[in-house]
Enzyme design. Structure first.
Site, PDB file in Angstrom:
ATOM      1  N   GLN A  34      -5.466  -2.520  -6.980  1.00 20.94           N
ATOM      2  CA  GLN A  34      -6.023  -1.260  -6.004  1.00 20.94           C
ATOM      3  C   GLN A  34      -6.518  -0.159  -6.842  1.00 20.94           C
ATOM      4  OE1 GLN A  34      -3.366   1.482  -3.702  1.00 20.94           O
ATOM      5  NE2 GLN A  34      -4.311   0.565  -1.974  1.00 20.94           N
TER       6      GLN A  34
ATOM      7  N   SER B   5      -7.036   5.346  -0.701  1.00 28.14           N
ATOM      8  CA  SER B   5      -7.418   3.906  -1.246  1.00 28.14           C
ATOM      9  C   SER B   5      -8.832   3.766  -1.018  1.00 28.14           C
ATOM     10  CB  SER B   5      -6.645   2.694  -0.415  1.00 28.14           C
ATOM     11  OG  SER B   5      -5.176   2.985  -0.670  1.00 28.14           O
TER      12      SER B   5
ATOM     13  N   ASP C 186       0.837  -1.070   0.007  1.00 26.76           N
ATOM     14  CA  ASP C 186       0.134   0.098  -0.076  1.00 26.76           C
ATOM     15  C   ASP C 186       0.795   1.303   0.069  1.00 26.76           C
ATOM     16  OD1 ASP C 186      -2.683   1.290   0.151  1.00 26.76           O
ATOM     17  OD2 ASP C 186      -2.442   1.564   2.107  1.00 26.76           O
TER      18      ASP C 186
END
Length: 302
Positions: A290, A240, A212
């Site tokens: 993502q 996100s 991430d």
């Protein structure tokens, strides 16, 4: 607090700075509590929330099954000033596969949900895409070496100081030619301190954290550099929205892994990024996808 399992005891005995980011307290059979550092001012770092949620899920599964996939949704920004409780729902316990659902709660509100699947190992044919040929981490500078002393001190306080990142220059030998409309970046990364060799779950959770760090930024590279290499104020507001990972082969997150990332689309205030992790032997060990919120800031912050 319930009695620790052997798996939890090994994790607790690990005192490395990075492993501490994954430690959670077991409140009862299916409830755990953790604390997360900030990724942005007043916002808990999503990678750590996802990693701790996966730790919670894994602690309710026997060590004979390894996690092979996860799917998470970021619902509300977590507050790094308050603990997060992870409530595990043991959805299914099959003969080969087991499924867990985790809801991360803070101040009575769900901030993140995770579904994870675990399975027993089995024999099968093996094939994978080969690693791109490019400079190794030993040939590249640590990304933090160019930061000034004040910035490095702030980094250490944030929690990001417990990791190592080395970006491959876009014009380096072996870097695949850029495809029009598809920004890409390549970074070698690993935890900054050792993880226990006998707890593969911690390595998977560590990679969830690491994934991430730069993946969402790939979708905004056509407008600004990533956070670690940017010298100007950000032009974009990014967060996100969801995160998915698949773990293909065993690996160690405290050894160098190449994170190859590209973004095929950005529209409607959303950007999609795809990533692949390769170990030093060239094996594809994990994949990540993502989607992130992307909005241009009306006024750039100081």
């Amino acid at each position: 607090m319930t009695e620790l399992t052997e798996q939890e005891r090994r994790a607790t005995d690990t005192v490395g700075p990075f492993a501490e980011l994954l430690l959670i307290e077991r409140l009862d059979e299916n409830t755990f509590r953790g604390h997360c550092h900030a990724g942005a001012p007043m916002r808990a770092f999503g990678g750590q929330v996802a990693a701790q949620a996966l730790v919670a899920a894994g602690r309710t599964v026997g060590t004979d099954r390894a996690v092979h996939s996860l799917h998470g949704y970021f619902l509300v920004a977590g507050d790094p000033a308050h603990p997060i409780d992870y409530r595990v729902d043991q959805v299914r316990q099959g003969s080969s596969y087991a499924t867990r659902r985790v809801t991360a709660m803070q101040k009575g509100e769900a901030v993140f949900t995770l579904s994870a699947s675990f399975k027993r190992p089995e024999r099968a044919t093996d094939r994978h895409r080969e690693i791109p040929s490019m400079p190794g981490p030993e040939e590249l500078p640590d990304v933090f070496s160019s930061w000034d002393e004040e910035a490095r001190a702030a980094l250490a306080r944030s929690g990001f100081g417990a990791l190592e990142l080395r970006f491959v220059p876009p014009d380096a030998p072996g870097v695949p030619p850029a495809v029009p409309g598809m920004p890409q970046q390549f970074v070698w990364l690993r935890t900054g301190s050792p993880l226990p060799a006998d707890d593969p779950l911690l390595h998977v959770c560590a990679l969830t954290y690491l994934s991430d760090l730069t993946l969402a930024s790939t979708a905004g590279l056509h407008l600004q550099p990533n956070f670690f290499q940017r010298t100007e104020p950000p032009r974009l507001l990014m967060a996100s929205l969801d995160h998915a990972m698949w773990f293909h082969r065993p690996f160690r997150a405290d050894e160098w892994l190449l994170f190859a990332q590209r973004s095929p689309s950005s529209s409607d205030g959303r950007g999609l990024s795809l990533g692949e992790f390769y170990d030093r032997e060239g094996r594809l060990v994990a994949s990540a996808v993502q989607e992130a919120l992307i909005r241009e800031r009306l006024v750039a912050p100081r």
